[in-house]
Enzyme design. Structure first.
Site, mmCIF file in Angstrom:
data_model
loop_
_atom_site.group_PDB
_atom_site.id
_atom_site.type_symbol
_atom_site.label_atom_id
_atom_site.label_comp_id
_atom_site.label_asym_id
_atom_site.label_seq_id
_atom_site.Cartn_x
_atom_site.Cartn_y
_atom_site.Cartn_z
ATOM 1 N N THR A 124 0.841 -1.188 0.000
ATOM 2 C CA THR A 124 0.000 0.000 0.000
ATOM 3 C C THR A 124 0.878 1.240 0.000
ATOM 4 O O THR A 124 1.893 1.304 0.681
ATOM 5 C CB THR A 124 -0.950 0.027 1.210
ATOM 6 O OG1 THR A 124 -1.887 -1.050 1.088
ATOM 7 C CG2 THR A 124 -1.736 1.333 1.269
ATOM 8 N N PHE A 146 1.134 5.254 0.738
ATOM 9 C CA PHE A 146 0.562 6.300 1.579
ATOM 10 C C PHE A 146 1.184 7.636 1.196
ATOM 11 O O PHE A 146 2.312 7.687 0.690
ATOM 12 C CB PHE A 146 0.832 6.020 3.061
ATOM 13 C CG PHE A 146 0.229 4.737 3.565
ATOM 14 C CD1 PHE A 146 -0.983 4.736 4.240
ATOM 15 C CD2 PHE A 146 0.879 3.529 3.364
ATOM 16 C CE1 PHE A 146 -1.538 3.547 4.699
ATOM 17 C CE2 PHE A 146 0.332 2.339 3.830
ATOM 18 C CZ PHE A 146 -0.882 2.351 4.490
#
Length: 354
Positions: free
Chosen positions: A254, A256
């Protein structure tokens, strides 16, 4: 074997390390004083990444790059905290992947404040309640986080850094695998474990939760309920891990974003720039928006469309390109874009990490 001579050498090295660290802190304090007089920010992700790259180049081992980065992350965190203790807002509650990403970027020293929603993270930074905010933007298998893109289109905040975090999902519950009737988690986490759930819990109902941490708390309170979350969340809320690494794709990552009120730093030579564009409703409009980048050899790493929320069938395009906003080639591309696009909004430029 007598270990005392070896231990004595280690003790001597430790004393030298502490002395050199304190010397470094004193020099860093002088740099911080000059920065403060010039109105420059204490936190500078571009300089930090340049330092990490340099340390990696001069490292002869056996300490690896990950070890070097982890050690110096905390050294820098401690030095910044002596000058200006940071407050970091992140998408909460505690023990979410976003908190892990924030700590990976800023280290252990800042004050971390969990926020209930992504708009709350933006608001905390905009109001000065936090120095910076951390939000998820996309997952390598689950796609983009639409609330983050929508907020970027509306905010005056700037993207100043990015963080990549490997995601290792766990099935967490007080019940046995056979007794689980419901699985709770964020929609992205459920999506990332879809195949595993279909094989091992085909009859369990999948329930979207506000956060992975909230799902773990619920799993700890109700029998027959499981959560998908990190092992950190399981430890924090005292709920057992039933299965580890249940994500369908092993390299599940992921991305960010770190938000700030002002841009930080010039081009490092290893940068990414994010933009929001709108285009005219006419044939070839999207091709016209891409051409200024491709014609200058600027690599477009991402393009994502979102409804503008201004009128029906009107779209905005979120774009990432390699390069810094202040690079001559990027500025030339933007100038050309503005001639054909009703909206060209710079969201930020920030260092690319290997």
């Amino acid at each position: 074997m007598d270990l005392n001579p070896v231990r004595d050498k280690i003790d001597a090295i430790d004393r030298e390390i502490i002395a050199k660290l304190n010397e470094r802190f004193r020099l860093a304090h002088e740099v911080a004083r000059v920065k403060a007089e010039a109105g420059l920010p204490i936190y500078h992700p571009g300089r930090e990444e340049a330092l990490m790259r340099k340390l990696t180049e001069i490292n002869d081992g056996p300490l690896n790059e990950a070890g070097i980065r982890a050690i110096y992350r905390e050294i820098i965190s401690a030095m910044i905290s002596l000058e200006e203790p940071l407050t970091i807002a992140y998408l909460g509650p505690e023990a979410t992947y976003t908190e892990q990403a924030a700590r990976k970027n800023f280290g252990a020293q800042p004050r971390y404040v969990p926020m209930a929603t992504i708009p709350d993270v933006f608001a905390a930074v905009e109001k000065g309640e936090a120095h910076h905010g951390v939000i998820p933007i996309e997952n390598s298998t689950g796609g983009v986080v639409i609330h983050s893109i929508d907020m970027l289109a509306e905010t005056n905040l700037t993207i100043i850094n990015q963080i990549y975090l490997s995601i290792e999902h766990c099935l967490i519950s007080n019940s046995s695998l056979e007794a689980i009737k419901e699985v709770h988690s964020k929609d992205q986490a459920l999506t990332q474990c879809r195949d595993w759930l279909a094989r091992h819990l085909p009859h369990a109902r999948q329930v979207d939760a506000d956060s992975t941490a909230q799902a773990v708390k619920l799993a700890g309170e109700q029998s027959g309920v499981a959560a998908i979350a990190s092992e950190l969340a399981a430890v924090k809320y005292g709920v057992p891990v039933i299965k580890r690494n249940i994500q369908d794709v092993s390299n599940n990552v992921t991305r960010f974003l770190v938000l700030g009120r002002e841009p930080v730093g010039d081009s490092t030579g290893h940068d990414r720039t994010s933009l929001i564009l709108s285009i005219n409703d006419e044939p070839g409009a999207l091709e016209k928006a891409i051409r200024p980048f491709s014609s200058r050899g600027l690599n477009m790493t991402k393009i994502e469309s979102r409804p503008s929320r201004r009128k029906a069938w009107d779209y905005l395009f979120y774009i990432d390109i390699d390069g810094h906003w202040r690079d001559e080639s990027v500025q030339a591309a933007v100038t050309e874009l503005k001639a054909s696009c009703p909206l060209v909004k710079w969201l930020g430029s920030y260092p690319v990490k290997d």
